[in-house]
Design an enzyme around this catalytic site. Structure first.
Site, PDB file in Angstrom:
ATOM      1  N   CYS A  58       0.781  -1.088  -0.162  1.00 47.81           N
ATOM      2  CA  CYS A  58       0.012   0.034   0.007  1.00 47.81           C
ATOM      3  C   CYS A  58       0.744   1.300  -0.060  1.00 47.81           C
ATOM      4  O   CYS A  58       0.557   2.268  -0.729  1.00 47.81           O
ATOM      5  CB  CYS A  58      -1.024   0.114   1.373  1.00 47.81           C
ATOM      6  SG  CYS A  58      -2.153  -1.440   1.357  1.00 47.81           S
TER       7      CYS A  58
HETATM    8  C1  BEZ Z   1       0.616  -4.730   1.870  1.00 47.85           C
HETATM    9  O1  BEZ Z   1      -0.079  -3.539   1.512  1.00 47.85           O
HETATM   10  O2  BEZ Z   1       1.844  -4.829   1.957  1.00 47.85           O
HETATM   11  C2  BEZ Z   1      -0.297  -5.659   2.302  1.00 47.85           C
HETATM   12  C3  BEZ Z   1      -1.406  -5.443   2.995  1.00 47.85           C
HETATM   13  C4  BEZ Z   1      -2.123  -6.528   3.519  1.00 47.85           C
HETATM   14  C5  BEZ Z   1      -1.820  -7.950   3.222  1.00 47.85           C
HETATM   15  C6  BEZ Z   1      -0.599  -8.071   2.602  1.00 47.85           C
HETATM   16  C7  BEZ Z   1      -0.011  -7.071   2.093  1.00 47.85           C
END
Ligand code: BEZ
Length: 211
Positions: A46
């Site tokens: 994210c």
């Molecule tokens: C991420 O944004 O890295 C992420 C968020 C939730 C689960 C897996 C990855």
């Protein structure tokens, strides 16, 4: 709430965001919109996605598109995380992040898919037209960061095909040849597409991008 489908009105809402409270439809005004959810603040994928979106501000502005992100985290969490995004992605977050702690917007837009995760939003993308209708929906899993070049490419196609009687073929990019809608006769095509067209098959006619 029934599942949203293409052509439905994008549900309106008011929400707290990192740029103040918004009424979504008012905030969109007469332009286009992208509303996208991410699973959670302070997560790696994210962080890269929101940094990339900030860097594309001029591309979105050129297309008259406003962008808003969303997760079910609170405002203070969003604000703290923005510092990390700015620092690590070498940018300045320049669009609102909606704080949807009560999951009001997430449930309006069906952004929580319980069989994937019952608490966090999936990576949803909605493209909304100036008529407030939903033009595109895509859903990615938490493990896969989105391709924002693809989102811009779809906006280019949507903005072209909203006004011209063409569709865009596989892997089309701005400036490339388009296909003429099957509903257009060859006689009409001659008038509509002065750059000419090539009839590969009666149902497959290519023309240079008309705008
Ligand atoms: C991420 O944004 O890295 C992420 C968020 C939730 C689960 C897996 C990855």
């Amino acid at each position: 709430m029934a599942t949203l489908r293409l052509g439905d009105e994008a549900p309106n809402f008011t929400a707290q965001t990192t740029e103040g409270e918004i009424d979504f439809h008012q905030w969109l005004g007469d332009g286009w919109g992208v509303l996208f959810s991410h699973p959670a603040d302070y997560t790696p994928v994210c962080t890269t996605e929101l940094g990339a979106t900030a860097k594309l501000k001029s591309e979105f502005e050129k297309r008259n598109v406003k962008v808003a992100a969303l997760s079910v985290d609170g405002l203070e969490s969003h604000k703290g995380w923005i510092n990390d995004i700015n620092e690590t992605q070498h940018t300045t977050v320049n669009f609102p992040i909606i704080a949807d702690e009560d999951k009001k917007v997430a449930s309006l837009y069906d952004m929580i898919h319980p069989n994937a995760d019952d608490k966090m939003t999936v990576r949803s993308v909605f493209i909304i037209g100036p008529d407030k209708k939903i033009k595109l929906m895509i859903t990615y899993p938490a493990s896969t960061g989105r391709n924002f070049s693809e989102i811009l490419r779809v906006i280019d196609s949507l903005q072209l095909t909203a006004y011209q009687k063409v569709a865009t073929p596989v892997n089309w990019k701005e400036g490339e040849d388009c296909v003429i809608l099957p509903s257009v006769t060859n006689e009409e095509a001659e008038k509509l597409f002065p750059k000419g067209f090539k009839e590969v098959k009666p149902y497959l006619r290519m023309t240079p991008q008309p705008n």
